[in-house]
Design an enzyme around this catalytic site. Structure first.
Site, PDB file in Angstrom:
ATOM      1  N   HIS A 125      -1.879   6.894  -2.118  1.00  0.00           N
ATOM      2  CA  HIS A 125      -2.186   7.160  -0.708  1.00  0.00           C
ATOM      3  C   HIS A 125      -3.439   7.996  -0.497  1.00  0.00           C
ATOM      4  O   HIS A 125      -4.087   7.891   0.535  1.00  0.00           O
ATOM      5  CB  HIS A 125      -0.962   7.725   0.008  1.00  0.00           C
TER       6      HIS A 125
ATOM      7  N   ARG B  97       2.415   2.281  -9.286  1.00  0.00           N
ATOM      8  CA  ARG B  97       1.091   2.181  -8.647  1.00  0.00           C
ATOM      9  C   ARG B  97       0.258   3.446  -8.806  1.00  0.00           C
ATOM     10  O   ARG B  97      -0.942   3.452  -8.557  1.00  0.00           O
ATOM     11  CB  ARG B  97       1.237   1.812  -7.164  1.00  0.00           C
TER      12      ARG B  97
ATOM     13  N   ASN C 179       1.113  -3.320  -1.983  1.00  0.00           N
ATOM     14  CA  ASN C 179       0.963  -2.105  -2.802  1.00  0.00           C
ATOM     15  C   ASN C 179       2.257  -1.845  -3.555  1.00  0.00           C
ATOM     16  O   ASN C 179       2.247  -1.517  -4.739  1.00  0.00           O
ATOM     17  CB  ASN C 179       0.651  -0.887  -1.918  1.00  0.00           C
TER      18      ASN C 179
ATOM     19  N   ARG D 252       0.840   3.820   9.756  1.00  0.00           N
ATOM     20  CA  ARG D 252       1.724   4.561   8.846  1.00  0.00           C
ATOM     21  C   ARG D 252       2.146   5.859   9.519  1.00  0.00           C
ATOM     22  O   ARG D 252       1.465   6.879   9.384  1.00  0.00           O
ATOM     23  CB  ARG D 252       0.986   4.907   7.547  1.00  0.00           C
TER      24      ARG D 252
ATOM     25  N   CYS E 130      -0.266  -6.138   4.805  1.00  0.00           N
ATOM     26  CA  CYS E 130      -0.895  -4.851   5.090  1.00  0.00           C
ATOM     27  C   CYS E 130      -1.111  -4.032   3.820  1.00  0.00           C
ATOM     28  O   CYS E 130      -1.539  -2.890   3.886  1.00  0.00           O
ATOM     29  CB  CYS E 130      -0.091  -4.070   6.120  1.00  0.00           C
TER      30      CYS E 130
ATOM     31  N   ARG F  83       4.921   1.135  11.895  1.00  0.00           N
ATOM     32  CA  ARG F  83       5.960   1.177  10.871  1.00  0.00           C
ATOM     33  C   ARG F  83       6.748   2.469  11.005  1.00  0.00           C
ATOM     34  O   ARG F  83       6.153   3.547  11.131  1.00  0.00           O
ATOM     35  CB  ARG F  83       5.303   1.113   9.490  1.00  0.00           C
TER      36      ARG F  83
ATOM     37  N   GLU G  48       8.197  -5.759   0.644  1.00  0.00           N
ATOM     38  CA  GLU G  48       7.576  -5.025  -0.472  1.00  0.00           C
ATOM     39  C   GLU G  48       8.548  -4.846  -1.631  1.00  0.00           C
ATOM     40  O   GLU G  48       8.248  -4.186  -2.608  1.00  0.00           O
ATOM     41  CB  GLU G  48       6.987  -3.690   0.004  1.00  0.00           C
TER      42      GLU G  48
HETATM   43  C1  PEP Z   1       2.519  -1.403   0.803  1.00  0.00           C
HETATM   44  O1  PEP Z   1       3.438  -1.033   0.072  1.00  0.00           O
HETATM   45  O2  PEP Z   1       1.796  -2.392   0.557  1.00  0.00           O
HETATM   46  C2  PEP Z   1       2.207  -0.677   2.040  1.00  0.00           C
HETATM   47  C3  PEP Z   1       1.319  -1.129   2.899  1.00  0.00           C
HETATM   48  O3  PEP Z   1       2.849   0.504   2.237  1.00  0.00           O
HETATM   49  P1  PEP Z   1       2.416   1.886   1.587  1.00  0.00           P
HETATM   50  O4  PEP Z   1       1.092   1.685   0.903  1.00  0.00           O
HETATM   51  O5  PEP Z   1       2.343   2.884   2.678  1.00  0.00           O
HETATM   52  O6  PEP Z   1       3.528   2.128   0.626  1.00  0.00           O
HETATM   53 MG    MG Z   2       4.859   0.457   0.720  1.00  0.00          MG
END
Ligand code: PEP
Ligand code: MG
Length: 574
Positions: free
Chosen positions: A190, A466, A455, A297, A503, A333, A432
């Site tokens: 993030h 990640r 992500n 977010r 997204c 979200r 996801e």
């Molecule tokens: C994702 O997981 O792709 C997403 C957009 O959410 P975040 O990156 O906030 O986990």
């Molecule tokens: Mg996510």
């Protein structure tokens, strides 16, 4: 001699400036007793005064740049510095027991911290955190060690850190912070995502940049390639200045596309939307010609503070975004806390695998007293624009049904209170988690839309954290397995007359875009700063050709084969 370090390119652009090390300094001390108690008391009082001056400066800075909310944290710290119940016992311990100033400070403050932390009371737990912070600052002054503090820098710097939390990133002063480099993290951590919305060049996951750089070293950060050059030569500086100028020129040229539609050469229109973290990002959204917001977010509203935002506070933020977007679609979200996004004031127990743990919709369904105010705030704001609500980390159909039931309950409550609520709110989920992608055809009958969160979907499908630079080679957006999942979700939604967006960061990725277009994605939502580049690219592609490309890619064996296919098919446009 200059030194080259390789990391992961996290945010476009080139920065050249002095390094500012954001690392925990060594605050150890050797003497626990003193032969000069009067001198130690003096030392302690001087340190208290210096800490006050420093904190006042930080507080005023925070108020100016981030608003009174964020400044309030430092007001609490200043109060601690003036509290006789804390100060007097420290002085007594120095005078009566000949304790050294650092030792007396540490012993007394640790006592308070232990007592406060053991209380079953939110307020006292927060006070414990305040005392810990303040005592560290005073100790640093006693020892003559400087604590890093990027919020008060007043010259151009590049921040070098082991890691930056999202709230550290939010507090970076864009006027002076030209770039940042970290040891850990990936493109979808993030802090990397936030650096893109702040338009700060960044390289993450260098493993050990903090070991190679000294405070004040000249460094170059190339956020386009992931290269970091320490103590560059004159020639290297000149070459990178040129690269930086070209980057800015290209960015200017792209502005021409701001008000154009995103239509392929064979006439298919796709929607390019922006991901935002706070209403402050709206300026970038407009400057980059986003057609809507594909992901807001909301957790950033809850972060960088020491208590929960109230329903009214949330309502104001959502209303502002909806009004400013002037009827364009805004996908909000609901709270997605967990993983690398922490809320210290919730005092959640530590978990072995926070990315697989108690987070997002799981936490919200378990603690409706946290969830309901957000749902109410959203419903109240719905009349100010085109609102879509999306639930994060949904793993089962039952979770979606439970979240929807709470939303409908709050809608009824508001209506019976005489509050107006829009009847045109689309309700969707993030895809996801692989279980949800696998069951997309069933979900598609119940939701209004999907937004694929690659992500997380990639990390859960490949079982590769990640955040981890060590397994980042497995973090493969173009792996055929991911492409097949994406295709399955898109097809399932279309079969029910619904739409699918994406997204995750993959939606703005140059190599992924031709594939996603070919897979039939309806909406691409990305960091605002990627939109114009994506628009230029899509305007040069043909949907028919990209459909064939995507079909072939899904049947490849390896990610390298996919990349080669894409490069060959799009060499004219990439
Ligand atoms: C994702 O997981 O792709 C997403 C957009 O959410 P975040 O990156 O906030 O986990
Ligand atoms: Mg996510």
């Amino acid at each position: 001699m200059s030194e080259l370090i390789k990391g992961i390119a996290a945010s476009d652009g080139v920065a050249i400036a002095k390094a500012y090390m954001l690392v925990e300094p060594d605050l150890s001390y050797s003497h626990t007793t003193t032969e000069d108690p009067a001198g130690e008391v003096q030392k302690f009082n001087d340190a208290l005064n210096n800490a006050k001056v420093e904190l006042t400066k930080i507080r005023n800075n925070a108020e100016e740049q981030l608003g009174p909310d964020k400044a309030a944290i430092f007001d609490a710290h200043l109060l601690v510095l003036d509290d006789p119940e804390l100060i007097n016992p420290i002085e007594s311990m120095i005078k009566d027991d000949s304790a050294s100033a650092p030792h007396a400070l540490t012993e007394v403050t640790q006592n308070f911290i232990t007592i406060f932390e053991s209380m079953d009371n939110e307020y006292m737990k927060e006070r414990a955190a305040d005392i810990r912070d303040v005592s560290k600052r005073v100790l640093a002054h006693i020892l003559g060690v400087e604590l890093p503090n990027p919020s008060i820098v007043d010259e151009s710097v590049i921040i070098v850190a082991h890691d930056l939390t999202p709230s550290d990133t939010a507090q970076l002063n864009k006027q002076y912070v030209q770039g940042f480099v970290t040891n850990i993290g990936g493109r979808t951590s993030h802090s990397a995502i936030m650096s893109r919305s702040l338009e700060i060049p960044a390289v993450v996951g260098t493993k050990a940049v903090t070991k190679s750089v000294q405070n004040g070293d000249m460094i170059i950060v190339d956020g386009l390639t992931g290269d970091v050059i320490i103590n560059p030569s004159q020639d290297e500086v000149r070459a990178y200045q040129q690269k930086r100028d070209m980057f800015f020129e290209d960015r200017e040229a792209l502005k021409q596309l701001r008000d154009e539609a995103t239509t392929t050469i064979d006439g298919k229109h796709v929607e390019l939307a922006a991901n935002i973290g706070t209403p402050n990002d709206l300026e970038g959204v407009k400057n980059n010609g986003a057609e809507g917001i594909g992901l807001y977010r909301t957790e950033f509203l809850y972060m960088g503070r020491d208590n929960m935002p109230s329903e009214d506070e949330q309502f104001e933020a959502y209303k502002k975004v909806l009004e400013e977007m002037d009827g364009k679609r805004v996908v909000v979200r609901t709270l997605d806390i967990g993983g690398d996004k922490e809320l210290p004031y919730l005092n959640l127990p530590e978990e072995m695998n926070p990315f697989l743990g108690y987070r997002a919709i799981r936490l919200c369904l378990d603690q409706p007293d946290i969830f309901r105010p957000q749902l109410r705030a959203l419903l109240r704001a719905s009349v100010y624009g085109k609102l879509n609500i999306m639930f994060p980390m949904v793993a089962t159909v039952q979770e979606f049904r439970d979240a929807k039931a709470l939303l409908l309950e709050e809608k009824e409550n508001l209506k019976s209170e005489g509050v107006e609520v829009s009847d045109d709110i689309e309700l969707g989920i993030m895809v996801e988690i692989p279980s949800t992608a696998a069951l997309a055809d069933v979900f598609a009958k119940e939701v209004d839309f999907f937004s694929i969160g690659t992500n997380d979907l990639i990390q859960y499908t490949m079982a590769a954290d990640r955040m981890s630079e060590r397994v980042s080679y497995l973090y493969q957006p173009y792996n055929p397995s991911i492409l097949r999942l994406v295709k399955q979700v898109i097809d399932a939604s279309h079969a029910e007359g619904k739409w699918t967006g994406m997204c995750g960061e993959m939606a703005g990725d140059e190599t992924a875009i031709p594939l996603l277009l070919g897979l039939g994605l309806d909406e691409f939502s990305m960091s605002a700063t990627s939109i114009l580049k994506a628009r230029r690219q899509i305007k040069g592609l043909s949907t028919t050709e990209m459909t064939q490309l995507a079909d072939r890619a899904m049947n490849c064996a390896t990610v390298d084969e996919v990349v080669t296919l894409v490069k060959d098919a799009t060499s004219k446009t990439l």
